[in-house]
Structure formats: C-alpha cells, structure tokens
Design a protein around this motif. Structure first.
Motif, short mmCIF file in Angstrom:
data_model
loop_
_atom_site.label_atom_id
_atom_site.label_comp_id
_atom_site.label_asym_id
_atom_site.label_seq_id
_atom_site.Cartn_x
_atom_site.Cartn_y
_atom_site.Cartn_z
N UNK A 94 18.37 29.50 -27.47
CA UNK A 94 19.06 29.10 -26.94
C UNK A 94 18.27 30.41 -25.81
N UNK A 95 18.06 29.64 -24.97
CA UNK A 95 17.45 30.55 -23.85
C UNK A 95 18.16 29.92 -22.15
N UNK A 96 18.99 30.81 -21.66
CA UNK A 96 19.84 30.51 -20.34
C UNK A 96 20.52 29.11 -20.40
N UNK A 97 19.79 28.05 -19.14
CA UNK A 97 20.33 26.69 -19.54
C UNK A 97 18.69 25.84 -20.75
N UNK A 98 18.53 26.15 -21.60
CA UNK A 98 17.54 25.79 -22.17
C UNK A 98 17.47 26.03 -23.62
N UNK A 99 17.26 24.81 -24.41
CA UNK A 99 17.32 24.78 -25.91
C UNK A 99 15.57 24.67 -26.55
N UNK A 100 15.60 25.93 -27.87
CA UNK A 100 14.29 25.93 -28.01
C UNK A 100 13.93 24.97 -29.15
N UNK A 101 13.31 23.53 -29.81
CA UNK A 101 13.84 23.15 -31.12
C UNK A 101 12.02 23.20 -31.48
N UNK A 102 11.88 23.67 -32.46
CA UNK A 102 9.96 24.00 -32.90
C UNK A 102 9.25 24.16 -32.03
N UNK A 103 8.52 23.82 -31.11
CA UNK A 103 7.71 24.69 -29.45
C UNK A 103 8.28 22.98 -28.67
N UNK A 104 9.45 23.11 -28.80
CA UNK A 104 10.19 21.97 -27.83
C UNK A 104 10.78 22.49 -27.49
N UNK A 105 11.48 22.85 -25.64
CA UNK A 105 12.17 22.96 -25.09
C UNK A 105 13.03 22.10 -24.70
N UNK A 106 13.88 21.92 -24.46
CA UNK A 106 15.56 21.16 -24.14
C UNK A 106 16.03 21.61 -23.13
N UNK A 107 16.23 20.97 -21.96
CA UNK A 107 17.07 21.26 -20.69
C UNK A 107 19.13 21.30 -20.86
N UNK A 108 19.77 22.05 -21.02
CA UNK A 108 20.94 21.91 -20.59
C UNK A 108 21.98 21.59 -19.38
N UNK A 109 22.00 20.28 -19.34
CA UNK A 109 22.84 20.19 -18.10
C UNK A 109 23.96 20.87 -17.66
N UNK A 110 24.56 20.39 -16.40
CA UNK A 110 25.46 21.43 -15.71
C UNK A 110 26.55 20.90 -16.42
N UNK A 111 26.04 18.89 -16.66
CA UNK A 111 27.35 18.32 -16.92
C UNK A 111 27.85 18.18 -18.74
N UNK A 112 27.17 18.74 -19.83
CA UNK A 112 27.53 19.36 -20.61
C UNK A 112 27.16 21.00 -21.21
N UNK A 113 27.15 21.24 -20.21
CA UNK A 113 27.10 23.00 -20.54
C UNK A 113 28.25 23.35 -21.13
N UNK A 114 29.66 23.81 -20.90
CA UNK A 114 30.74 24.59 -21.20
C UNK A 114 30.33 23.18 -22.43
N UNK A 115 31.02 22.69 -22.80
CA UNK A 115 30.73 22.09 -24.48
C UNK A 115 29.95 22.84 -25.20
N UNK A 116 28.39 22.53 -24.88
CA UNK A 116 27.73 23.33 -25.28
C UNK A 116 27.84 24.93 -25.27
#
Length: 126
Positions: A94-116
């Motif tokens: 997990x790096x700032x507002x991004x999640x790394x799964x294997x070679x893929x980087x996925x964003x974390x949005x403001x709407x879901x940030x708190x729960x995550x």
C-alpha cells in the motif's frame, strides 16, 4: 474425487458464505470461481472483470459492482474505488492512495479511503 474438489474442501468457510466460491455467468457458461483465486475485480460499464491468480484469462460476467460486492464475503473483499474491489489477502503493498497487487497498481478513492485505512490500521503490526 477430483483434485479441484479436494482443494475446495480444504479452504476455510467464511461466515454467511457456506462455500468458499461463487458461480458467475459468462455468456452461456456458469463458472465456479474460488474466493481465494480472485485478486481483484474491475468495474467496466455493466460488466465486471474478475482478475484471478492464474491471469491466463479474465472472467467478464454481466454484473454491477454493487451486485458483485454483495456476492462476496466482506471479511475477504473490500471496495476501494468505484471501479475496484480487492481481495484483501492479495494486497502486496500500500503506497499512499494506491494498492499494489502483483504487477498491478489500483487506486483508492476518497469515498472508500476511510474504511480501507481503518482496515489497514487494524491489520498493521507496530
């Protein structure tokens, strides 16, 4: 007993989900997908793309993200963006507002940030 059946029986069940898998309809086929095999799910208009560990193929059932998240155990999967649901066990970094799964980087949005990040805090040592 097939090898796949033996593997299914060894996976622990999750609460409210009697089986460690779901069936998804893709075109004219109905395919069993083990929860443990799902890395993440990407919303694509009225379809979702299910990315699995094998990555040899992606499943694309005609489902909304809402219906997909409702079909998955909440202790294993979390929506982190309007377009992404992640398997929490598949997260490598997990790096700032991004999640790394294997070679893929996925964003974390403001709407879901708190729960995550509440989940991250509960599962972080130190």
């Amino acid at each position: 007993m097939s090898e796949n059946t033996a593997n299914v029986d060894q996976i622990p069940q999750t609460s409210n989900f009697p089986h460690p898998y779901i069936f998804v309809r893709c075109e004219s086929r109905i395919i069993k997908v083990l929860f443990d095999d799902i890395l993440y799910i990407e919303g694509m208009s009225e379809y979702v793309k299910i990315v699995t560990k094998s990555r040899t193929r992606h499943l694309m059932p005609l489902l909304s993200m809402r219906r997909m998240i409702d079909s998955l155990p909440s202790n294993l999967f979390m929506r982190v963006h309007r377009s992404y649901i992640v398997n929490l066990d598949a997260i490598d970094e997990i790096h700032r507002m991004h999640i790394v799964i294997g070679q893929d980087t996925l964003p974390v949005s403001e709407m879901y940030k708190e729960a995550f990040y509440n989940w991250v805090d509960r599962n972080t040592a130190g």
